[in-house]
Design a protein around this motif. Sequence first.
Motif, PDB file in Angstrom:
ATOM      1  N   PRO A  88       0.886  -1.254  -0.099  1.00  0.00           N
ATOM      2  CA  PRO A  88      -0.063  -0.008   0.037  1.00  0.00           C
ATOM      3  C   PRO A  88       0.828   1.269  -0.151  1.00  0.00           C
ATOM      4  N   ARG A  89       2.027   1.377   0.784  1.00  0.00           N
ATOM      5  CA  ARG A  89       2.938   2.258   0.775  1.00  0.00           C
ATOM      6  C   ARG A  89       3.499   2.515  -0.668  1.00  0.00           C
ATOM      7  N   LEU A  90       4.050   1.493  -1.357  1.00  0.00           N
ATOM      8  CA  LEU A  90       4.450   1.595  -2.540  1.00  0.00           C
ATOM      9  C   LEU A  90       3.679   1.839  -3.583  1.00  0.00           C
ATOM     10  N   ALA A  91       2.391   1.504  -3.400  1.00  0.00           N
ATOM     11  CA  ALA A  91       1.351   2.084  -4.604  1.00  0.00           C
ATOM     12  C   ALA A  91       1.019   3.458  -4.285  1.00  0.00           C
ATOM     13  N   GLY A  92       1.194   3.922  -3.026  1.00  0.00           N
ATOM     14  CA  GLY A  92       1.123   5.480  -3.134  1.00  0.00           C
ATOM     15  C   GLY A  92       2.101   6.222  -3.719  1.00  0.00           C
ATOM     16  N   ARG A  93       3.306   5.827  -3.504  1.00  0.00           N
ATOM     17  CA  ARG A  93       4.274   6.409  -4.081  1.00  0.00           C
ATOM     18  C   ARG A  93       4.233   6.220  -5.638  1.00  0.00           C
ATOM     19  N   LEU A  94       4.005   5.298  -6.075  1.00  0.00           N
ATOM     20  CA  LEU A  94       3.813   4.979  -7.760  1.00  0.00           C
ATOM     21  C   LEU A  94       2.740   6.045  -8.189  1.00  0.00           C
ATOM     22  N   ASP A  95       1.665   6.162  -7.346  1.00  0.00           N
ATOM     23  CA  ASP A  95       0.717   7.028  -7.982  1.00  0.00           C
ATOM     24  C   ASP A  95       0.783   8.514  -8.154  1.00  0.00           C
ATOM     25  N   LEU A  96       1.689   8.826  -6.987  1.00  0.00           N
ATOM     26  CA  LEU A  96       2.399  10.209  -7.176  1.00  0.00           C
ATOM     27  C   LEU A  96       3.276  10.650  -8.260  1.00  0.00           C
ATOM     28  N   TYR A 116       2.417  -8.021 -11.520  1.00  0.00           N
ATOM     29  CA  TYR A 116       1.084  -8.864 -11.508  1.00  0.00           C
ATOM     30  C   TYR A 116       0.969  -9.362 -10.121  1.00  0.00           C
ATOM     31  N   GLU A 117       1.814  -9.789  -9.231  1.00  0.00           N
ATOM     32  CA  GLU A 117       1.514 -10.509  -7.981  1.00  0.00           C
ATOM     33  C   GLU A 117       0.870  -9.553  -7.063  1.00  0.00           C
ATOM     34  N   ALA A 118       1.244  -8.047  -7.113  1.00  0.00           N
ATOM     35  CA  ALA A 118       0.617  -7.083  -6.327  1.00  0.00           C
ATOM     36  C   ALA A 118      -0.581  -6.489  -6.880  1.00  0.00           C
ATOM     37  N   GLY A 119      -0.931  -6.807  -8.194  1.00  0.00           N
ATOM     38  CA  GLY A 119      -2.266  -6.326  -8.760  1.00  0.00           C
ATOM     39  C   GLY A 119      -2.181  -4.974  -9.276  1.00  0.00           C
ATOM     40  N   LEU A 120      -0.865  -4.456  -9.502  1.00  0.00           N
ATOM     41  CA  LEU A 120      -0.708  -3.183  -9.928  1.00  0.00           C
ATOM     42  C   LEU A 120      -0.390  -2.804 -11.372  1.00  0.00           C
ATOM     43  N   ASP A 121      -0.919  -4.035 -12.321  1.00  0.00           N
ATOM     44  CA  ASP A 121      -0.802  -3.749 -13.896  1.00  0.00           C
ATOM     45  C   ASP A 121      -1.869  -2.814 -14.322  1.00  0.00           C
ATOM     46  N   ASP A 125      -0.453   2.075 -18.674  1.00  0.00           N
ATOM     47  CA  ASP A 125      -1.199   2.019 -20.241  1.00  0.00           C
ATOM     48  C   ASP A 125      -0.921   0.696 -20.684  1.00  0.00           C
ATOM     49  N   ALA A 126       0.342   0.249 -20.557  1.00  0.00           N
ATOM     50  CA  ALA A 126       0.884  -1.207 -21.018  1.00  0.00           C
ATOM     51  C   ALA A 126       1.967  -1.533 -20.183  1.00  0.00           C
ATOM     52  N   VAL A 127       2.199  -2.725 -20.266  1.00  0.00           N
ATOM     53  CA  VAL A 127       3.268  -3.596 -19.605  1.00  0.00           C
ATOM     54  C   VAL A 127       4.120  -4.167 -20.446  1.00  0.00           C
ATOM     55  N   ALA A 128       5.497  -4.177 -20.317  1.00  0.00           N
ATOM     56  CA  ALA A 128       6.395  -4.882 -21.004  1.00  0.00           C
ATOM     57  C   ALA A 128       7.053  -6.181 -19.984  1.00  0.00           C
ATOM     58  N   ALA A 129       7.117  -7.199 -20.567  1.00  0.00           N
ATOM     59  CA  ALA A 129       7.608  -8.232 -19.775  1.00  0.00           C
ATOM     60  C   ALA A 129       9.137  -8.514 -20.255  1.00  0.00           C
ATOM     61  N   VAL A 130      10.207  -8.696 -19.369  1.00  0.00           N
ATOM     62  CA  VAL A 130      11.547  -8.987 -19.731  1.00  0.00           C
ATOM     63  C   VAL A 130      11.707 -10.502 -19.644  1.00  0.00           C
ATOM     64  N   TRP A 131      12.118 -11.450 -20.391  1.00  0.00           N
ATOM     65  CA  TRP A 131      12.324 -12.866 -20.233  1.00  0.00           C
ATOM     66  C   TRP A 131      13.637 -13.166 -20.635  1.00  0.00           C
ATOM     67  N   SER A 132      14.215 -14.154 -19.908  1.00  0.00           N
ATOM     68  CA  SER A 132      15.436 -14.750 -20.027  1.00  0.00           C
ATOM     69  C   SER A 132      15.341 -16.316 -19.893  1.00  0.00           C
ATOM     70  N   ALA A 133      16.119 -16.995 -20.408  1.00  0.00           N
ATOM     71  CA  ALA A 133      15.961 -18.446 -20.339  1.00  0.00           C
ATOM     72  C   ALA A 133      16.437 -18.882 -18.850  1.00  0.00           C
ATOM     73  N   PRO A 134      15.859 -19.850 -18.333  1.00  0.00           N
ATOM     74  CA  PRO A 134      16.221 -20.124 -16.714  1.00  0.00           C
ATOM     75  C   PRO A 134      17.522 -20.267 -16.342  1.00  0.00           C
ATOM     76  N   GLU A 135      18.452 -20.791 -17.227  1.00  0.00           N
ATOM     77  CA  GLU A 135      19.686 -21.114 -16.825  1.00  0.00           C
ATOM     78  C   GLU A 135      20.824 -19.868 -17.064  1.00  0.00           C
TER      79      GLU A 135
END
Length: 198
Positions: A88-96, A116-121, A125-135
Motif C-alpha cells: 500500500p505504501r509503494l502503491a501510494g508512491r507510484l501514484d504520485l 502482477y503479483e501485487a495487482g498493480l498492472d 497504459d501497457a506492460v512489457a515483460a523481460v524474459w530470459s532462459a532459466p539457465e
Amino acid sequence: MILGITGAFGCGKSSVLAVFSARGWRTADADRLCHELYAGGSELAADLVKRWGAGILLPSGEVDRRRLASIVFEDQAELDALTALLYPRLAGRLDLFIDECRRDGTDAAIEIPLLYEAGLDEKFDAVAAVWSAPEIRRERLRRKRNFSEEEIRRRESRQLAADLKLERADYGLINNGPPEELARQINLLIDQLHCHNI
C-alpha cells in the motif's frame, strides 16, 4: 505513455530501464522506492520491527533487506504479511509519480518485479515483460549477485512464473543475448509505443 516493466528474478529489468532512461523517458524503480521506505526511522521500518523484531535492522537502523528476505521467502504467510505492510505504501508512491508524469505529458517506464503479483498492472497504459532462459537467469544471479541456487529457487517459488509474466504482458523483451540485442528490441518497442501515442 506510462509503461510498467516486469519480469522474473535475474532477467535484466534494470538494464531495460537504463535504455529507456537513455532514450529520454522518466524512470522509476520499485526496488529503489522500497529501499527508501525501508530507511531507518521510517514508519514501515517500525511496523516491520513490530512484526519480526529488531534483528531485521542494520546497525544504521535501516532494514536489512537480505535478512528480511531470508525470513519471508521461507514462508508464504510471512511474505503475505510483508506485502500487506509494504505494497500500500509503494502503491501510494507510484501514484504520485504517475500522476506527475501524466500532468507533465511525460513518457515514463517503471520497473516493478512483482507487478502482477501485487495487482498493480491496472495502473499502466501497457506492460512489457523481460524474459530470459532459466539457465541464463540463474547464472547471472550466481555471478553478479552471489545468490545460491537454493536462494534463487526459494525466491522463484514465491513469484509468478517467468513464462506467465511474458504471456500476460502487452509486450515482450527477450534478454538471452548481448546488451546490443536487448537495446535493439527496446528501441523498436519505444518507436512502436510512440506511434501508438500519435
